[in-house]
Write an enzyme that holds these catalytic residues in place. Structure first.
Site, PDB file in Angstrom:
ATOM      1  N   GLY A  36     -46.346  20.056 -36.225  1.00 58.59           N
ATOM      2  CA  GLY A  36     -45.150  20.450 -35.474  1.00 58.59           C
ATOM      3  C   GLY A  36     -44.151  21.177 -36.363  1.00 58.59           C
ATOM      4  CG  HIS A  45     -30.694  20.591 -30.324  1.00 54.12           C
ATOM      5  ND1 HIS A  45     -29.559  19.897 -29.977  1.00 54.12           N
ATOM      6  CD2 HIS A  45     -31.111  20.077 -31.508  1.00 54.12           C
ATOM      7  CE1 HIS A  45     -29.297  18.993 -30.916  1.00 54.12           C
ATOM      8  NE2 HIS A  45     -30.217  19.084 -31.852  1.00 54.12           N
ATOM      9  CE  LYS A  74     -32.808  17.228 -29.073  1.00 58.13           C
ATOM     10  NZ  LYS A  74     -33.733  16.363 -29.826  1.00 58.13           N
TER      11      LYS A  74
HETATM   12  P1  NAP Z   1     -42.756  19.698 -32.287  1.00 61.92           P
HETATM   13  O1  NAP Z   1     -42.808  21.026 -32.972  1.00 61.92           O
HETATM   14  O2  NAP Z   1     -43.146  19.594 -30.841  1.00 61.92           O
HETATM   15  O3  NAP Z   1     -43.642  18.702 -33.177  1.00 61.92           O
HETATM   16  C1  NAP Z   1     -44.147  17.489 -32.732  1.00 61.92           C
HETATM   17  C2  NAP Z   1     -45.637  17.489 -33.130  1.00 61.92           C
HETATM   18  O4  NAP Z   1     -46.193  16.191 -32.894  1.00 61.92           O
HETATM   19  C3  NAP Z   1     -46.459  18.484 -32.278  1.00 61.92           C
HETATM   20  O5  NAP Z   1     -47.386  19.179 -33.084  1.00 61.92           O
HETATM   21  C4  NAP Z   1     -47.137  17.539 -31.301  1.00 61.92           C
HETATM   22  O6  NAP Z   1     -48.300  18.085 -30.702  1.00 61.92           O
HETATM   23  C5  NAP Z   1     -47.434  16.374 -32.217  1.00 61.92           C
HETATM   24  N1  NAP Z   1     -47.871  15.160 -31.518  1.00 61.92           N
HETATM   25  C6  NAP Z   1     -47.776  14.836 -30.195  1.00 61.92           C
HETATM   26  N2  NAP Z   1     -48.362  13.636 -29.960  1.00 61.92           N
HETATM   27  C7  NAP Z   1     -48.816  13.191 -31.155  1.00 61.92           C
HETATM   28  C8  NAP Z   1     -49.510  12.014 -31.564  1.00 61.92           C
HETATM   29  N3  NAP Z   1     -49.858  11.061 -30.698  1.00 61.92           N
HETATM   30  N4  NAP Z   1     -49.808  11.872 -32.877  1.00 61.92           N
HETATM   31  C9  NAP Z   1     -49.485  12.814 -33.776  1.00 61.92           C
HETATM   32  N5  NAP Z   1     -48.855  13.976 -33.431  1.00 61.92           N
HETATM   33  C10 NAP Z   1     -48.518  14.150 -32.136  1.00 61.92           C
HETATM   34  O7  NAP Z   1     -41.301  19.063 -32.400  1.00 61.92           O
HETATM   35  P2  NAP Z   1     -40.259  19.147 -33.623  1.00 61.92           P
HETATM   36  O8  NAP Z   1     -39.251  20.185 -33.349  1.00 61.92           O
HETATM   37  O9  NAP Z   1     -41.006  19.158 -34.917  1.00 61.92           O
HETATM   38  O10 NAP Z   1     -39.535  17.733 -33.447  1.00 61.92           O
HETATM   39  C11 NAP Z   1     -40.269  16.507 -33.504  1.00 61.92           C
HETATM   40  C12 NAP Z   1     -39.336  15.355 -33.193  1.00 61.92           C
HETATM   41  O11 NAP Z   1     -38.368  15.251 -34.235  1.00 61.92           O
HETATM   42  C13 NAP Z   1     -38.524  15.510 -31.896  1.00 61.92           C
HETATM   43  O12 NAP Z   1     -38.366  14.238 -31.288  1.00 61.92           O
HETATM   44  C14 NAP Z   1     -37.196  16.044 -32.372  1.00 61.92           C
HETATM   45  O13 NAP Z   1     -36.124  15.728 -31.491  1.00 61.92           O
HETATM   46  C15 NAP Z   1     -37.064  15.274 -33.679  1.00 61.92           C
HETATM   47  N6  NAP Z   1     -36.180  15.853 -34.690  1.00 61.92           N
HETATM   48  C16 NAP Z   1     -35.450  14.958 -35.404  1.00 61.92           C
HETATM   49  C17 NAP Z   1     -34.650  15.387 -36.425  1.00 61.92           C
HETATM   50  C18 NAP Z   1     -33.907  14.360 -37.229  1.00 61.92           C
HETATM   51  O14 NAP Z   1     -33.178  14.734 -38.162  1.00 61.92           O
HETATM   52  N7  NAP Z   1     -34.064  13.078 -36.930  1.00 61.92           N
HETATM   53  C19 NAP Z   1     -34.567  16.753 -36.738  1.00 61.92           C
HETATM   54  C20 NAP Z   1     -35.320  17.655 -35.981  1.00 61.92           C
HETATM   55  C21 NAP Z   1     -36.146  17.188 -34.968  1.00 61.92           C
HETATM   56  P3  NAP Z   1     -48.123  18.712 -29.176  1.00 61.92           P
HETATM   57  O15 NAP Z   1     -47.249  19.919 -29.342  1.00 61.92           O
HETATM   58  O16 NAP Z   1     -49.516  19.011 -28.762  1.00 61.92           O
HETATM   59  O17 NAP Z   1     -47.478  17.634 -28.334  1.00 61.92           O
END
Ligand code: NAP
Length: 269
Positions: free
Chosen positions: A13, A156, A160
């Site tokens: 991701g 965002h 998201k």
């Molecule tokens: P993203 O690009 O959609 O990345 C999430 C990844 O996880 C995707 O490749 C997704 O695949 C994969 N995934 C889905 N189900 C899974 C499973 N069972 N096991 C392993 N991997 C799986 O999203 P992102 O922008 O990186 O953000 C990810 C999360 O972090 C979100 O909840 C976001 O709100 C959060 N976030 C938090 C912060 C912080 O500072 N805390 C900062 C930025 C983002 P698919 O696309 O096929 O579902």
């Protein structure tokens, strides 16, 4: 010093890739495995465009991986639908965890706390790993004592899934807790000509979510009092902004216990 063996869940991701790059660059960390439901069996080094003699193939099954590799810590940035199951899987194996995935409600957090106590393993969950965003929340908490009214605008990228953001919800909670009794917002009746025009309402703090291409993660908290406003704003202009906070969590997790919710708990503010 021994290297920390780190498994990244959600490795393919947007956040996962940035975290894998950071781990690969750091001398004290080693990328033990990469988990995702996308790009299965592809080499993460290749996916990141990094030349390496080592290969780490992306795997789908988190449980299998933690049973078969040396792992000190799992970092999860997946999505709200799968994160609770991942937490159960990892904590049950007594492996420490850092979670940046957002979308937790109070009942989820209670369950996580129980699990970390049952398996006696620490887990850190932070809705925002950007140090500046944590300071924005802390400053907002302070300002809330002095202003009767406040509204949050979070902005965002359009991919998201959850709204409002975890950071916005946490900021609203902090403002609500910090407001003095006399400063409770008086929400007058208003005529909402378009449904949702006043945003979501957390105990009188209105929260507005903007989703647009071109944005990363931004939040502005606006306070209003007699004859004055105060704006506190934070912008994450790229995903590297979250890395110092994640490194801080990686370096401190061995000395923590139970569920630690929020990066501010480990920052010396
Ligand atoms: P993203 O690009 O959609 O990345 C999430 C990844 O996880 C995707 O490749 C997704 O695949 C994969 N995934 C889905 N189900 C899974 C499973 N069972 N096991 C392993 N991997 C799986 O999203 P992102 O922008 O990186 O953000 C990810 C999360 O972090 C979100 O909840 C976001 O709100 C959060 N976030 C938090 C912060 C912080 O500072 N805390 C900062 C930025 C983002 P698919 O696309 O096929 O579902």
């Amino acid at each position: 010093m021994d290297k920390k063996n780190i498994v990244v869940s959600g490795a393919a991701g947007r956040m996962g890739k940035t975290i894998c790059k950071m781990i690969i660059k750091e001398d004290n960390y080693s990328l033990a495995a990469a988990i995702d439901v996308l790009n299965i069996n592809k080499d993460i080094f290749n996916l990141l465009g990094i030349n390496s003699s080592r290969q780490v193939l992306i795997k789908k099954n988190l449980k299998n991986v933690i049973e078969n590799v040396t792992v000190d810590l799992v970092i999860d940035f997946t999505n709200p639908e799968v994160v609770m199951k991942n937490i159960e899987t990892v904590l049950a194996k007594k492996v420490k965890m850092i979670v940046g995935t957002t979308g937790f409600d109070q009942s989820d957090l209670k369950k996580v706390k129980k699990m970390s106590e049952k398996y006696e393993v620490p887990i850190m969950i932070a809705p925002n790993f950007a140090l500046g965003a944590v300071l924005m929340m802390e400053f907002s908490k302070k300002a809330a004592k002095f202003f009767e009214q406040s509204e949050i605008i979070e902005l965002h990228h359009d991919k998201k899934i959850d709204a409002p953001s975890g950071t916005a919800v946490k900021t609203a909670e902090m403002i609500s807790e910090s407001r003095s009794k006399n400063n409770k917002e008086r929400d007058q009746d208003f005529l909402e000509k378009l449904k949702g025009a006043r945003g979501a309402d957390y105990e009188g703090v209105h929260v507005h979510s903007v989703r647009l291409q071109g944005l990363v993660a931004h939040q502005e908290v606006i306070f209003g009092g007699e004859g004055q406003t105060l704006k506190i704003r934070h912008d994450s202009i790229n995903r590297e902004s979250f890395m110092p906070g994640i490194k801080l969590a990686i370096d401190k997790i061995d000395n923590l216990e139970g569920l630690i919710y929020g990066l501010e708990k480990i920052m010396d503010i």
